[in-house]
Write an enzyme that holds these catalytic residues in place. Structure first.
Site, PDB file in Angstrom:
ATOM      1  CD  GLU A  54       1.252 -37.985   5.844  1.00  0.00           C
ATOM      2  OE1 GLU A  54       1.709 -37.031   6.510  1.00  0.00           O
ATOM      3  OE2 GLU A  54       1.509 -39.177   6.117  1.00  0.00           O
ATOM      4  CD  GLU A  90       6.013 -36.215  13.914  1.00  0.00           C
ATOM      5  OE1 GLU A  90       4.892 -36.458  13.393  1.00  0.00           O
ATOM      6  OE2 GLU A  90       6.911 -35.610  13.336  1.00  0.00           O
ATOM      7  CB  CYS A 116       4.018 -35.326   9.542  1.00  0.00           C
ATOM      8  SG  CYS A 116       5.049 -34.397  10.698  1.00  0.00           S
TER       9      CYS A 116
END
Length: 477
Positions: free
Chosen positions: A380, A249, A283
């Site tokens: 990100e 993940e 995330c």
């Protein structure tokens, strides 16, 4: 703190070379320290898990379910101290810390329920096209699993992995983040209180060396990792070398798509929550705002007001809407992106700087009309930094939303539910919210497409990730 690692049913001192220092991010000050585990101690933990595996996998699923319910009850009993620790070590506001504890409790409760139904799933007959044979299915634990969890949602992410792994009959070696190790140690104390058999759960703390020792070890049968794409790639290479399954993940750069028929006030609430929950250290943070042309200016002005009204501060000294970033490294990273934004000449509508407090605080930030070639649009950031871009049509919105190497989540805001569903069906992600905050339920899956990872957690899919399918076929002749 001396005995910080839980191996084979005992608390032991770390024998590694690295000192783990735990900080209060609101003050930028340490409040605990201990020595990391050594590579030899990782070996010991895996050996203990392997010794415990035969007995644990062979007890009844209902017995394992009872232990899981015990974990849920014990977390609930420790609620106030765990909330306080989340606030101190993560910098989470009180209301966010409460959600974390509720999430962990519900996860163990849910998988206890699934464990209780495992016996009914065994020996299911398989219809065969050829006469003279019978076949049935068995679901078996994959074996010893390594779990590596991040610092942004400690206790929660580990519950998402630990509960289904134990329910399936696996034994576990858990490696918490060195940034937030203390709350994860709760699971060892609960294991002691419940009398969980020695070796079923082991906890080894440390930095990269400890994680590498676990992910490279030939004694584990599966590894589940949540964290950055860079480290996830290393974990995947280690698993490939051993030809064993892996769940990853990883990161995200998620879109929130706002159409011009929305309720603007409600849209602002969902947008702010999507970027400022946990100070944007998610995330799943919807950090790319796609807004339809004819409402873009109005929405921008309302967002500016909302972001500037947020109360940012130490959650232990007053009621706040957003706390600090959890580590100095993350604070430095976000500050670097502020510098990149200035170098790129981005238009900053709100924030865009760090705050002059003792701890690691930054301003909730909005950049508008961000070019698609900007680093802030594609990379990100993992902080409360929102970048907006306009679109004119549904087709353009979808093209922009899907133009990312990530594919974790997305949000769609529109009064036209038929359109919202159509857009949701076309988005290349693992989870879509329509007219909602990012409500995550243990019954639904979690995971993404493209660069956001491999596999799914939560729901029945989370349990199946720790199960191996066996078929037993018999000739009737």
């Amino acid at each position: 703190m001396t005995h910080a690692h839980y191996i084979d049913g005992h608390w032991v001192a770390g024998e590694g070379a690295e000192l783990i220092t735990v900080f209060d991010p609101s003050l930028g000050q340490p409040f605990a320290e201990f020595m990391a585990s050594s590579t030899a101690q990782v070996d010991q933990a895996i050996a203990a898990a392997r010794r415990a595996l035969p007995a644990w996998r062979n007890i009844s699923a209902s017995e394992r379910a009872a232990y899981l319910r015990g974990f849920a009850e014990q977390i609930e009993q420790r609620r106030e101290s765990l909330i306080a620790l989340q606030m101190q070590n993560n910098g989470k506001p009180h209301h966010e810390a409460v959600v974390d504890i509720d999430d962990a409790v519900s996860t163990f409760t849910y998988y206890a329920g699934l464990a209780e139904g495992l016996a009914d799933q065994q020996r299911r007959e398989v219809a065969l096209s050829v006469p003279g044979f019978t076949s049935h299915t068995r679901l078996e634990p994959v074996g010893v699993v390594g779990l590596i969890v991040p610092w942004n949602f400690p206790l929660v992410t580990s519950a998402w992995k630990l509960a289904p792994a134990l329910a399936a009959g696996c034994t576990v070696v858990l490696k918490p983040s060195e940034i937030t190790p203390l709350i994860e140690q709760t699971y060892g104390h609960i294991a002691e209180a419940l009398g969980l058999p020695a070796g079923v759960l082991n906890i080894v703390g440390g930095k990269a060396e400890t994680g590498a020792a676990l992910s490279n070890h030939p004694g584990i049968n599966k590894l589940s990792f949540t964290g950055s794409n860079a480290v996830g790639g290393q974990v995947m290479r280690s698993s490939a070398a051993h030809c064993r399954p892996v769940t990853l993940e990883l990161g995200g750069k998620s879109a929130i798509v706002v159409f011009d028929d929305c309720d603007l006030d409600q849209a602002v609430e969902w947008i702010v929550a999507g970027i400022c929950w946990n100070a944007g250290q998610m995330c799943s943070a919807t950090s790319r705002l796609l807004v339809q042309d004819n409402i873009a200016d109005t929405l921008t002005e309302r967002l500016k007001v909302a972001l500037e009204k947020l109360r940012v501060g130490n959650p232990l000294t007053g009621e706040v809407d957003m706390g600090p970033l959890t580590s100095q490294a993350q604070w430095n990273k976000v500050n670097e992106y502020f510098a990149i934004a200035r170098a790129e000449g981005l238009h900053c509508a709100a924030g865009g700087d760090v705050l002059p407090d003792l701890g690691w605080f930054v301003c909730p930030t909005l950049y508008t009309d961000v070019p698609l070639n900007s680093r802030l649009w594609s990379e990100e950031i993992f902080g409360p930094v929102l970048c907006s871009h306009r679109f004119s049509s549904e087709e353009q919105a979808l093209s922009l939303a899907n133009d990312s190497r990530f594919g974790l989540v997305a949000t769609v805001i529109s009064a036209d539910l038929e359109r919202a569903e159509r857009v949701a069906n076309t988005l290349e992600v693992g989870h879509v919210w329509i007219n909602s905050i990012q409500a995550v339920f243990v019954e639904t899956s979690w995971g993404g497409t493209k660069g956001s990872g491999i596999g799914r957690e939560l729901g029945p899919w989370g349990l199946s990730a720790y199960q191996s399918v066996k078929h037993v076929t018999r000739c009737l002749g």
